[in-house]
Design a protein around this motif. Structure first.
Motif, PDB file in Angstrom:
ATOM      1  N   GLN A 192      -7.405  14.061 -14.425  1.00 44.06           N
ATOM      2  CA  GLN A 192      -6.346  14.134 -15.435  1.00 44.06           C
ATOM      3  C   GLN A 192      -6.883  14.672 -16.761  1.00 44.06           C
ATOM      4  O   GLN A 192      -7.934  14.224 -17.213  1.00 44.06           O
ATOM      5  CB  GLN A 192      -5.801  12.737 -15.721  1.00 44.06           C
ATOM      6  CG  GLN A 192      -5.017  12.130 -14.598  1.00 44.06           C
ATOM      7  CD  GLN A 192      -4.214  10.949 -15.110  1.00 44.06           C
ATOM      8  OE1 GLN A 192      -3.298  11.083 -15.918  1.00 44.06           O
ATOM      9  NE2 GLN A 192      -4.571   9.770 -14.642  1.00 44.06           N
TER      10      GLN A 192
ATOM     11  N   VAL B 152     -19.041   3.780 -12.781  1.00 44.70           N
ATOM     12  CA  VAL B 152     -19.887   3.682 -13.977  1.00 44.70           C
ATOM     13  C   VAL B 152     -19.197   2.721 -14.934  1.00 44.70           C
ATOM     14  O   VAL B 152     -17.992   2.839 -15.192  1.00 44.70           O
ATOM     15  CB  VAL B 152     -20.066   5.073 -14.632  1.00 44.70           C
ATOM     16  CG1 VAL B 152     -20.859   4.968 -15.925  1.00 44.70           C
ATOM     17  CG2 VAL B 152     -20.749   6.041 -13.658  1.00 44.70           C
TER      18      VAL B 152
ATOM     19  N   GLY C 121     -14.027   8.501  -7.550  1.00 46.54           N
ATOM     20  CA  GLY C 121     -14.664   7.238  -7.905  1.00 46.54           C
ATOM     21  C   GLY C 121     -13.899   6.098  -7.256  1.00 46.54           C
ATOM     22  O   GLY C 121     -12.780   6.252  -6.747  1.00 46.54           O
TER      23      GLY C 121
ATOM     24  N   ASP D 139      -0.608  16.299  -3.892  1.00 46.51           N
ATOM     25  CA  ASP D 139      -1.738  17.159  -4.275  1.00 46.51           C
ATOM     26  C   ASP D 139      -2.634  17.404  -3.058  1.00 46.51           C
ATOM     27  O   ASP D 139      -3.054  18.526  -2.779  1.00 46.51           O
ATOM     28  CB  ASP D 139      -2.611  16.486  -5.343  1.00 46.51           C
ATOM     29  CG  ASP D 139      -1.891  16.244  -6.646  1.00 46.51           C
ATOM     30  OD1 ASP D 139      -0.886  16.935  -6.903  1.00 46.51           O
ATOM     31  OD2 ASP D 139      -2.330  15.348  -7.400  1.00 46.51           O
TER      32      ASP D 139
ATOM     33  N   TYR E 129       3.701   8.100  -9.430  1.00 51.34           N
ATOM     34  CA  TYR E 129       2.407   8.780  -9.571  1.00 51.34           C
ATOM     35  C   TYR E 129       1.658   8.955  -8.242  1.00 51.34           C
ATOM     36  O   TYR E 129       1.206  10.056  -7.912  1.00 51.34           O
ATOM     37  CB  TYR E 129       1.602   7.950 -10.587  1.00 51.34           C
ATOM     38  CG  TYR E 129       0.213   8.394 -10.935  1.00 51.34           C
ATOM     39  CD1 TYR E 129      -0.079   8.835 -12.225  1.00 51.34           C
ATOM     40  CD2 TYR E 129      -0.835   8.329 -10.018  1.00 51.34           C
ATOM     41  CE1 TYR E 129      -1.364   9.204 -12.581  1.00 51.34           C
ATOM     42  CE2 TYR E 129      -2.118   8.703 -10.362  1.00 51.34           C
ATOM     43  CZ  TYR E 129      -2.375   9.129 -11.647  1.00 51.34           C
ATOM     44  OH  TYR E 129      -3.651   9.499 -11.981  1.00 51.34           O
TER      45      TYR E 129
ATOM     46  N   ASP F  33     -12.260   3.664  -8.385  1.00 51.98           N
ATOM     47  CA  ASP F  33     -10.946   3.251  -8.912  1.00 51.98           C
ATOM     48  C   ASP F  33      -9.771   3.970  -8.232  1.00 51.98           C
ATOM     49  O   ASP F  33      -8.635   3.549  -8.390  1.00 51.98           O
ATOM     50  CB  ASP F  33     -10.887   3.462 -10.436  1.00 51.98           C
ATOM     51  CG  ASP F  33     -11.114   4.919 -10.840  1.00 51.98           C
ATOM     52  OD1 ASP F  33     -11.656   5.700 -10.026  1.00 51.98           O
ATOM     53  OD2 ASP F  33     -10.748   5.278 -11.964  1.00 51.98           O
TER      54      ASP F  33
HETATM   55  P1  TYM Z   1      -8.990  10.263 -13.407  1.00 52.85           P
HETATM   56  O1  TYM Z   1      -8.560  11.452 -14.177  1.00 52.85           O
HETATM   57  O2  TYM Z   1      -8.770   8.921 -14.008  1.00 52.85           O
HETATM   58  O3  TYM Z   1     -10.526  10.377 -13.075  1.00 52.85           O
HETATM   59  C1  TYM Z   1     -11.069  11.544 -12.473  1.00 52.85           C
HETATM   60  C2  TYM Z   1     -12.188  11.182 -11.504  1.00 52.85           C
HETATM   61  O4  TYM Z   1     -13.231  10.496 -12.199  1.00 52.85           O
HETATM   62  C3  TYM Z   1     -13.499   9.270 -11.535  1.00 52.85           C
HETATM   63  N1  TYM Z   1     -13.899   8.272 -12.540  1.00 52.85           N
HETATM   64  C4  TYM Z   1     -15.009   7.533 -12.460  1.00 52.85           C
HETATM   65  N2  TYM Z   1     -15.992   7.506 -11.545  1.00 52.85           N
HETATM   66  C5  TYM Z   1     -16.996   6.639 -11.757  1.00 52.85           C
HETATM   67  N3  TYM Z   1     -17.061   5.812 -12.832  1.00 52.85           N
HETATM   68  C6  TYM Z   1     -16.093   5.797 -13.771  1.00 52.85           C
HETATM   69  N4  TYM Z   1     -16.164   4.991 -14.826  1.00 52.85           N
HETATM   70  C7  TYM Z   1     -14.994   6.697 -13.602  1.00 52.85           C
HETATM   71  N5  TYM Z   1     -13.882   6.962 -14.328  1.00 52.85           N
HETATM   72  C8  TYM Z   1     -13.215   7.919 -13.654  1.00 52.85           C
HETATM   73  C9  TYM Z   1     -12.199   8.897 -10.863  1.00 52.85           C
HETATM   74  O5  TYM Z   1     -12.394   7.980  -9.810  1.00 52.85           O
HETATM   75  C10 TYM Z   1     -11.707  10.243 -10.388  1.00 52.85           C
HETATM   76  O6  TYM Z   1     -12.345  10.606  -9.173  1.00 52.85           O
HETATM   77  N6  TYM Z   1      -5.339   9.825  -9.995  1.00 52.85           N
HETATM   78  C11 TYM Z   1      -6.572  10.530 -10.326  1.00 52.85           C
HETATM   79  C12 TYM Z   1      -6.400  12.024 -10.426  1.00 52.85           C
HETATM   80  C13 TYM Z   1      -5.802  12.675  -9.219  1.00 52.85           C
HETATM   81  C14 TYM Z   1      -6.456  12.930  -7.987  1.00 52.85           C
HETATM   82  C15 TYM Z   1      -5.492  13.617  -7.184  1.00 52.85           C
HETATM   83  C16 TYM Z   1      -7.730  12.649  -7.491  1.00 52.85           C
HETATM   84  C17 TYM Z   1      -4.538  13.184  -9.117  1.00 52.85           C
HETATM   85  N7  TYM Z   1      -4.353  13.749  -7.910  1.00 52.85           N
HETATM   86  C18 TYM Z   1      -5.794  14.014  -5.889  1.00 52.85           C
HETATM   87  C19 TYM Z   1      -8.020  13.057  -6.184  1.00 52.85           C
HETATM   88  C20 TYM Z   1      -7.064  13.730  -5.398  1.00 52.85           C
HETATM   89  C21 TYM Z   1      -7.064  10.030 -11.671  1.00 52.85           C
HETATM   90  O7  TYM Z   1      -6.307   9.530 -12.461  1.00 52.85           O
HETATM   91  O8  TYM Z   1      -8.375  10.317 -11.939  1.00 52.85           O
END
Ligand code: TYM
Length: 334
Positions: A9, A186, A146, A134, A127, A148
């Motif tokens: 995002q 993380v 990740g 996607d 969402y 989450d």
């Molecule tokens: P988003 O934008 O919050 O985060 C993007 C990616 O970063 C990973 N991430 C982390 N990994 C490890 N430690 C952390 N602290 C951390 N913070 C974020 C997330 O796990 C993610 O992989 N819904 C998704 C976006 C999305 C998506 C998709 C992902 C939309 N469509 C289709 C995969 C496939 C999201 O909000 O990620």
């Protein structure tokens, strides 16, 4: 060949969590016999209100971050979600497959909607159906994310299975989550029980991909830790979440196992470990920060790359969308 899809995002500055949990792995998955498709998910970002001018800048900044982290638009398809209309169309189709109850169970919805969930946007609730769209609009078989995002990926599998079942087809693959490595979660530098996040009010809790060397070093120096020396096994850090997090960050940045990091620092305290981690973090991240700034200096070039990526993504997505319409009994337009 396996087809890999993932998205990020553009709803705020990207963090070290996004880099280690996602971007760095996206780059590593390229060219290993898989087709890689990476997306900036602007339609997801607007499920909470975004200032239009800031959103536009953040979409370009996210594109710059992908490329600075090593995602090569020649090897991967790199594009922005709203520029490929199949995502929104497929999301509607999935809104008719997914159940309302599935959506209310999502922990991210509960967190983001807060107490007054009746006032959340309908998009925030739906969402995960857009996220399934996607992935499945490309019939992707694997999704690196990740920790989450695990619950959302389970819902993607549920939507694919219910679609296949309801229409008696094997149209959509049951996607595998790729939640691998030591940096899938993380944690905050201020609180080892919370995820490092772009939305944490404390800037000291995270390292931003736009932080300069001084800021990175200072945040690591001030990171919360304990007074114990480091053990020789990661298992012995079970009850020391802040210490474990810093060791895992070191390991992920250095492409080592936590065990081999601990073998070097065993018996030493954070007075020795933190400067070494700060040095490694600066050495790993400053080339990325510098490249991001270079890409961002030429927004027209970013837009050109995203335009090209959108055309390539569209060419993969449209036939799959059309087949999906056929299966459901809709008339196709092309
Ligand atoms: P988003 O934008 O919050 O985060 C993007 C990616 O970063 C990973 N991430 C982390 N990994 C490890 N430690 C952390 N602290 C951390 N913070 C974020 C997330 O796990 C993610 O992989 N819904 C998704 C976006 C999305 C998506 C998709 C992902 C939309 N469509 C289709 C995969 C496939 C999201 O909000 O990620």
């Amino acid at each position: 060949t396996p087809r890999i899809f993932s998205g990020i995002q553009p709803s705020g500055g990207l963090t070290l969590g996004n880099y280690l949990g996602a971007l760095k792995r996206f780059a590593a998955l390229q060219g290993a016999g898989a087709e890689t498709i990476y997306c900036i998910v602007d339609l997801h970002a607007i499920t909470v209100w975004q200032q239009p001018e800031i959103l536009r800048a953040r979409i370009r900044e996210a594109a710059a971050a992908f490329m600075a982290a090593g995602v090569d638009p020649a090897q991967s398809i790199l594009f922005n979600q709203s520029q490929v209309s199949a995502h929104a169309e497929m999301a509607w189709l999935f809104n008719t497959v997914a159940r309302v109850g599935w959506m209310y169970r999502m922990t991210q919805f509960k967190d983001k909607a807060g107490k007054n969930s009746e006032n959340a946007s309908l998009g925030l609730l739906a969402y995960p159906a857009l996220m399934a769209a996607d992935i499945l609009t490309y019939q992707a078989t694997a999704v690196p994310v990740g920790e989450d995002q695990k619950q959302h990926l389970e819902l993607t599998r549920d939507i694919a299975a219910k679609f296949n079942h309801d229409y008696g087809v094997t149209h959509f693959p049951i996607t595998e989550p790729l939640i691998e490595g030591v940096a899938t979660r993380v944690m905050s530098l201020r609180d080892g029980s919370r995820k490092m996040s772009k939305s944490d009010p404390s800037d000291a809790s995270r390292i931003n991909l736009t932080d300069d060397a001084d800021a990175i070093a200072q945040k690591i120096r001030k990171a919360r830790t304990d007074a114990e020396p480091l053990p020789d096994r990661i298992e012995d850090l079970k009850d020391r979440p802040e210490a474990r997090n810093l060791v895992n960050i070191y390991a992920a940045l250095a492409d080592e196992t936590p065990g081999s990091v601990l073998a070097r620092f065993e018996g030493q305290g954070f007075g020795a470990f933190k400067p070494a981690l700060a040095e490694l973090a600066v050495a790993s991240l400053s080339p990325i920060t510098r490249k991001m700034a270079e890409y961002m200096a030429d927004p027209a070039e970013i837009d050109r790359i995203l335009g090209e990526g959108a055309a390539r993504a569209d060419a993969v997505a449209q036939p799959i969308l059309n087949r999906t319409k056929d299966v459901m009994g809709l008339l196709r337009s092309k």
